[in-house]
Design a protein around this motif. Structure first.
Motif, PDB file in Angstrom:
ATOM      1  N   PHE A 191      -7.864  -7.505  10.816  1.00  0.00           N
ATOM      2  CA  PHE A 191      -6.770  -6.730  11.056  1.00  0.00           C
ATOM      3  C   PHE A 191      -6.835  -4.686  10.347  1.00  0.00           C
ATOM      4  O   PHE A 191      -7.228  -4.855   9.756  1.00  0.00           O
ATOM      5  N   GLY A 192      -7.066  -4.143  11.717  1.00  0.00           N
ATOM      6  CA  GLY A 192      -7.948  -2.937  11.855  1.00  0.00           C
ATOM      7  C   GLY A 192      -6.311  -2.007  12.564  1.00  0.00           C
ATOM      8  O   GLY A 192      -6.650  -2.091  13.368  1.00  0.00           O
ATOM      9  N   THR A 193      -5.859  -1.120  11.298  1.00  0.00           N
ATOM     10  CA  THR A 193      -4.758  -0.221  11.851  1.00  0.00           C
ATOM     11  C   THR A 193      -5.021   1.692  11.714  1.00  0.00           C
ATOM     12  O   THR A 193      -5.525   1.486   9.917  1.00  0.00           O
ATOM     13  N   PRO A 194      -4.583   2.332  12.531  1.00  0.00           N
ATOM     14  CA  PRO A 194      -5.217   3.362  11.561  1.00  0.00           C
ATOM     15  C   PRO A 194      -3.696   3.825  10.958  1.00  0.00           C
ATOM     16  O   PRO A 194      -2.441   3.145  11.402  1.00  0.00           O
ATOM     17  N   THR A 195      -3.136   4.751  10.077  1.00  0.00           N
ATOM     18  CA  THR A 195      -1.979   4.961   9.354  1.00  0.00           C
ATOM     19  C   THR A 195      -1.509   5.732   9.847  1.00  0.00           C
ATOM     20  O   THR A 195      -1.320   6.767  10.638  1.00  0.00           O
ATOM     21  N   GLY A 204      -1.981   7.592   2.708  1.00  0.00           N
ATOM     22  CA  GLY A 204      -0.832   6.657   2.862  1.00  0.00           C
ATOM     23  C   GLY A 204      -2.233   5.408   3.343  1.00  0.00           C
ATOM     24  O   GLY A 204      -1.447   3.896   3.325  1.00  0.00           O
ATOM     25  N   GLN A 205      -3.049   5.293   2.660  1.00  0.00           N
ATOM     26  CA  GLN A 205      -4.034   4.285   3.246  1.00  0.00           C
ATOM     27  C   GLN A 205      -3.307   2.781   2.379  1.00  0.00           C
ATOM     28  O   GLN A 205      -3.766   1.705   2.802  1.00  0.00           O
ATOM     29  N   GLU A 206      -3.164   3.253   1.365  1.00  0.00           N
ATOM     30  CA  GLU A 206      -3.109   2.320   0.376  1.00  0.00           C
ATOM     31  C   GLU A 206      -1.808   1.798   0.914  1.00  0.00           C
ATOM     32  O   GLU A 206      -1.164   0.291   0.984  1.00  0.00           O
ATOM     33  N   SER A 207      -0.357   2.304   0.932  1.00  0.00           N
ATOM     34  CA  SER A 207       1.110   2.076   1.442  1.00  0.00           C
ATOM     35  C   SER A 207       0.203   1.571   2.883  1.00  0.00           C
ATOM     36  O   SER A 207       0.707   0.031   2.577  1.00  0.00           O
ATOM     37  N   THR A 208      -0.534   0.885   3.946  1.00  0.00           N
ATOM     38  CA  THR A 208      -0.727   1.074   4.622  1.00  0.00           C
ATOM     39  C   THR A 208      -0.769  -0.346   4.802  1.00  0.00           C
ATOM     40  O   THR A 208      -0.331  -1.468   5.281  1.00  0.00           O
ATOM     41  N   LEU A 209      -2.024  -1.273   3.941  1.00  0.00           N
ATOM     42  CA  LEU A 209      -2.568  -1.795   3.539  1.00  0.00           C
ATOM     43  C   LEU A 209      -1.805  -2.903   3.286  1.00  0.00           C
ATOM     44  O   LEU A 209      -2.251  -3.741   3.255  1.00  0.00           O
ATOM     45  N   GLY A 251      -6.549 -13.937   5.780  1.00  0.00           N
ATOM     46  CA  GLY A 251      -6.080 -12.413   6.386  1.00  0.00           C
ATOM     47  C   GLY A 251      -6.758 -11.234   5.369  1.00  0.00           C
ATOM     48  O   GLY A 251      -6.786 -11.433   4.234  1.00  0.00           O
ATOM     49  N   SER A 252      -7.171  -9.849   6.183  1.00  0.00           N
ATOM     50  CA  SER A 252      -7.403  -9.095   5.860  1.00  0.00           C
ATOM     51  C   SER A 252      -6.776  -7.557   6.561  1.00  0.00           C
ATOM     52  O   SER A 252      -7.049  -7.769   7.782  1.00  0.00           O
ATOM     53  N   VAL A 253      -7.008  -6.134   5.748  1.00  0.00           N
ATOM     54  CA  VAL A 253      -7.039  -5.357   6.702  1.00  0.00           C
ATOM     55  C   VAL A 253      -7.523  -4.026   6.262  1.00  0.00           C
ATOM     56  O   VAL A 253      -7.866  -4.046   5.081  1.00  0.00           O
ATOM     57  N   PHE A 254      -7.777  -2.858   7.404  1.00  0.00           N
ATOM     58  CA  PHE A 254      -9.046  -1.908   6.595  1.00  0.00           C
ATOM     59  C   PHE A 254      -7.929  -0.617   7.356  1.00  0.00           C
ATOM     60  O   PHE A 254      -7.198  -1.289   8.641  1.00  0.00           O
ATOM     61  N   THR A 255      -7.706   0.102   7.445  1.00  0.00           N
ATOM     62  CA  THR A 255      -7.164   1.426   7.417  1.00  0.00           C
ATOM     63  C   THR A 255      -7.957   2.926   7.983  1.00  0.00           C
ATOM     64  O   THR A 255      -9.160   2.845   7.667  1.00  0.00           O
ATOM     65  N   SER A 256      -7.399   3.527   8.114  1.00  0.00           N
ATOM     66  CA  SER A 256      -8.084   5.261   8.456  1.00  0.00           C
ATOM     67  C   SER A 256      -6.606   5.850   8.908  1.00  0.00           C
ATOM     68  O   SER A 256      -5.824   5.632   9.205  1.00  0.00           O
TER      69      SER A 256
END
Length: 202
Positions: A78-82, A124-129, A112-117
């Motif tokens: 999954f990929g999501t902006p913060t 808040g990258q780490e809290s988002t993940l 399951g895995s996640v990346f962000t922006s």
């Protein structure tokens, strides 16, 4: 083996990371990678006012993900902006529709895995993940991060995203900074790592 890369991107940063993750996953033998976007919840008028209409047009050829198709995957990235230290509303709304999968245990045992922006380096990258991982754990998924065997997160020579929780990129407050090569490499590594683990789980 099917790997889904499911993302939301407003200005194209997460899209670039999603494509890199898909490229990495596709390098694993036997992997078929599907790139999917979650449904948009904002109107074209709002997207235009936010300066996001061009990026939205760029993604029109990418199929919109359905909840049902998640079940066929052996791994989902999954990929999501913060958004204020959490996933974006579009991703949250999509995941809130997966109750039927949860009730049947349809995603139990899948990778399951996640990346962000985020706009800023500590946005808040780490809290988002980490908060995203909670949803994956409720589905019984095997959470996969970005191990330190990806050497790109070991250095301090440049400002870059990336943590053991997942790949990330920094967009800058005006959105002008696109993912660096190191950040794209992190997403690519993560994609391959997830596909490799999914193959072993399968």
């Amino acid at each position: 083996m099917i790997i889904k890369v499911v993302f939301y991107s407003m200005y194209g940063h997460v899209l670039a990371m999603a494509r890199a993750a898909a490229q990495g996953a596709s390098r694993v033998a036997g992997a078929r990678v599907d790139l999917r976007r979650v449904p948009e919840t904002l109107s074209s008028d709002i997207l235009e006012k936010m300066g996001a209409l061009e990026a939205a047009k760029e993604m029109q050829d990418i199929p919109v993900c359905t909840v049902e198709e998640l079940e066929e995957a052996q791994g989902i990235i999954f990929g999501t902006p913060t958004r204020f230290g959490n996933m974006c509303g579009q991703m949250r709304q999509f995941l809130d529709g997966t109750g039927s999968l949860w009730a049947r245990g349809a995603l139990v045992g899948k990778a399951g895995s996640v990346f962000t922006s985020s706009a800023t380096q500590h946005g808040g990258q780490e809290s988002t993940l980490l908060s995203f991982h909670t949803t994956l754990l409720h589905h019984g998924m095997v959470v996969v991060g970005l191990p330190y065997t990806f050497q790109g997160q070991m250095g301090t020579q440049e400002v870059t995203g990336g943590s053991p929780y997942g790949a990330s990129t920094i967009a800058d407050s005006d959105g002008s900074r696109m993912p660096s090569q190191n950040e794209l490499d992190a997403a690519m590594f993560q994609g391959g790592h997830v596909a490799g683990i999914a193959a072993r789980l399968a």
